[in-house]
Design a protein around this motif. Structure first.
Motif, PDB file in Angstrom:
ATOM      1  N   ALA A  27       0.830  -1.211   0.000  1.00  0.00           N
ATOM      2  CA  ALA A  27       0.000   0.000   0.000  1.00  0.00           C
ATOM      3  C   ALA A  27       0.858   1.252   0.000  1.00  0.00           C
ATOM      4  O   ALA A  27       0.552   2.223  -0.694  1.00  0.00           O
ATOM      5  CB  ALA A  27      -0.931   0.002   1.208  1.00  0.00           C
ATOM      6  N   GLU A  28       1.933   1.247   0.768  1.00  0.00           N
ATOM      7  CA  GLU A  28       2.716   2.471   0.936  1.00  0.00           C
ATOM      8  C   GLU A  28       3.718   2.688  -0.175  1.00  0.00           C
ATOM      9  O   GLU A  28       3.974   3.820  -0.580  1.00  0.00           O
ATOM     10  CB  GLU A  28       3.433   2.436   2.290  1.00  0.00           C
ATOM     11  CG  GLU A  28       2.469   2.629   3.449  1.00  0.00           C
ATOM     12  CD  GLU A  28       3.175   2.694   4.797  1.00  0.00           C
ATOM     13  OE1 GLU A  28       2.551   3.143   5.753  1.00  0.00           O
ATOM     14  OE2 GLU A  28       4.345   2.279   4.873  1.00  0.00           O
ATOM     15  N   ARG A  29       4.334   1.609  -0.667  1.00  0.00           N
ATOM     16  CA  ARG A  29       5.410   1.766  -1.648  1.00  0.00           C
ATOM     17  C   ARG A  29       5.005   1.389  -3.061  1.00  0.00           C
ATOM     18  O   ARG A  29       5.685   1.756  -4.016  1.00  0.00           O
ATOM     19  CB  ARG A  29       6.595   0.881  -1.250  1.00  0.00           C
ATOM     20  CG  ARG A  29       7.139   1.221   0.112  1.00  0.00           C
ATOM     21  CD  ARG A  29       8.431   0.485   0.360  1.00  0.00           C
ATOM     22  NE  ARG A  29       8.768   0.547   1.777  1.00  0.00           N
ATOM     23  CZ  ARG A  29       9.777  -0.118   2.322  1.00  0.00           C
ATOM     24  NH1 ARG A  29      10.537  -0.894   1.579  1.00  0.00           N
ATOM     25  NH2 ARG A  29      10.035  -0.010   3.612  1.00  0.00           N
ATOM     26  N   GLY A  30       3.959   0.596  -3.202  1.00  0.00           N
ATOM     27  CA  GLY A  30       3.567   0.101  -4.514  1.00  0.00           C
ATOM     28  C   GLY A  30       3.988  -1.343  -4.663  1.00  0.00           C
ATOM     29  O   GLY A  30       5.045  -1.754  -4.194  1.00  0.00           O
ATOM     30  N   MET A  31       3.139  -2.093  -5.308  1.00  0.00           N
ATOM     31  CA  MET A  31       3.342  -3.536  -5.423  1.00  0.00           C
ATOM     32  C   MET A  31       4.634  -3.872  -6.167  1.00  0.00           C
ATOM     33  O   MET A  31       5.261  -4.890  -5.916  1.00  0.00           O
ATOM     34  CB  MET A  31       2.141  -4.122  -6.154  1.00  0.00           C
ATOM     35  CG  MET A  31       1.868  -5.555  -5.810  1.00  0.00           C
ATOM     36  SD  MET A  31       0.214  -6.011  -6.326  1.00  0.00           S
ATOM     37  CE  MET A  31      -0.737  -5.539  -4.878  1.00  0.00           C
TER      38      MET A  31
END
Lengths: 218, 218
Positions: A27-31
Motif C-alpha cells: 500500500a505504501e510503496r507500490g506492489m
C-alpha cells in the motif's frame, strides 16, 4: 542469525504477521517496489529463502490478504441485508455495496492499508482475474449485485455488465484515494461515512444514467 | 556480449524502443513483475548496468511513456474542443473527456497496452501523484474539467472534487479492462466507439447524481 526460527506459512500467526506487513508495504510503496525479502524482513522472519512467499506464490499471498478482509466485510454486508425491507430501492442496494467496505476500513482505524492494496491488485493484470473471481464467491456480494440489477431490468445486458465493472473500479479506487489522503493528513475525524455517502450517490447516478444509443446493443 | 552498443536514454530512438517495450511488459505482466533487466533485454539494449532506467528512475520512464501518449490525446481533444458550440451541455464536455482517450487507443490498434499501463501507474502510490500532476499540465484537459464543473455550479465544492477523482478512475480503469478484453479476444471489430458511449453515459450520470446529504458539506 535467525536460523531455527518458526517459518511463516498460511494460517499460522507468523503468516498473519507476514500478510499484514506485506499489505502495508504494498500500500505504501507500490506492489512493484516490494521484494519478497522486504516482506520477510518486515515480518522479522529473517530467512528469505525460507519464507513461504517466494517468487511464484505472490498470488497466494494476495489471495490470503484478500480473504482475511473478506470475512469482516461480508459480515457487515450480511447485517445490512438482514435489515433491508421488501421496498428496498436502488440506492439501498448500492449502500449495501459501498458501506460494508467503507465500514470495514473505518473499523481498521487510521492508517489502514487495505484499500490501497486491493486497488493495486485490481489494476494488476496478473491478479485482476483471480481477485475478481474470489470476490464473486461471496454470496452476499452476489445478492447485492442481483439486487442492483433487479432494480434496472430495462437496462440492456451489455450495459448492465459494463456498469458492474465500472462500479467495482469506482468503488475500490476511490476508497484507495480516500485511505491515502486520510493517512497522509493523519486526520482524527473519520471521513468514511461521508465518503460512503458520496460513493453511494455517484454509483446510483452511474447505474441510473440513460443509455444514449441502443443501436446494435445486445 | 553486447558492450559498446548505443545506450538508451530519453529522446533517442533506442529510448523510444525501451519505452514501448516497457509499456507492453508493464501492461501484460504487471508493473511489479517487470525488472529493469527485462525492460532492457526486451529492447535489445543488453547491458543492464548501462540502461538509463535503473532503480530510482523508473518514475522518469513512466513519465516519458505518459508524455508520449499525451501529445496525440491532447491533439484529439483540441480538435473536439474547436468543434464545441456555445450551447455545449454536460454530456458534450464529458465526451471531450472520454473520446480523446478512447480515440487514441483505437488509433494504436489492437493490441494496445497504454490503458493497462496507465491504470497501474494511477493505482500505484509511488506514481499516482506525479502522473496526475503531469496530466493536469495539459491545458485542453483543464479546459474540459472547467467545462464540466461549469455545468454543475450548484454542486458543493467538496463533491465536485470527489467526482473529478471518481471520473478519472472510472475512465482509465474501465479503458484498461476494455483494452485487456479486446487483446485477449483478438477481436477485429473495434469496441472503442461503443465503450466511449457507455463511459460518457455513465460519467454524465455520475456527475448529475443528486447529493443525498449536504450536512456539513463545504
Amino acid at each position: 542469525m535467525r536460523e531455527g526460527r518458526a517459518r511463516g506459512c498460511f494460517g499460522s500467526p507468523r503468516a498473519e504477521l507476514g500478510e499484514n506487513q506485506a499489505e502495508r508495504l504494498f500500500a505504501e510503496r507500490g506492489m512493484h517496489a516490494v521484494s519478497n525479502r522486504q516482506i520477510s524482513d518486515a515480518a522479522s522472519q529473517g530467512n528469505n529463502a525460507a519464507v513461504c512467499y517466494h517468487f511464484g506464490t505472490r498470488t497466494d499471498l494476495l489471495r490470503a490478504i484478500e480473504a482475511k478482509h473478506r470475512v469482516p466485510i461480508e459480515q457487515l454486508r450480511a447485517g445490512m441485508l438482514a435489515d433491508l425491507g421488501p421496498s428496498a430501492g436502488l440506492s439501498d442496494w448500492v449502500d449495501c455495496l459501498v458501506r460494508p467496505l467503507t465500514g470495514h476500513l473505518e473499523e481498521l482505524g487510521n492508517p489502514s492499508w487495505y484499500a490501497r492494496f486491493a486497488a493495486q491488485a485490481m489494476a494488476d493484470p496478473a491478479y485482476r482475474e483471480v481477485v475478481t473471481k474470489d470476490a464473486m464467491s461471496s454470496p452476499y456480494l452476489v445478492q447485492v449485485i442481483d439486487g442492483i440489477t433487479g432494480c434496472l431490468a430495462d437496462l440492456p445486458k451489455r450495459v448492465r455488465y459494463e456498469r458492474i465493472v465500472m462500479a467495482r473500479n469506482l468503488l475500490m479506487h476511490t476508497c484507495a484515494e480516500h485511505e491515502g489522503a486520510l493517512a497522509a493528513r493523519r486526520a482524527t475525524r473519520s471521513p468514511w461515512p461521508r465518503a460512503a455517502e458520496g460513493l453511494t450517490d455517484a454509483i446510483t447516478g452511474l447505474w441510473q444514467a440513460p443509455v444514449r444509443s441502443t443501436a446494435g446493443i445486445r
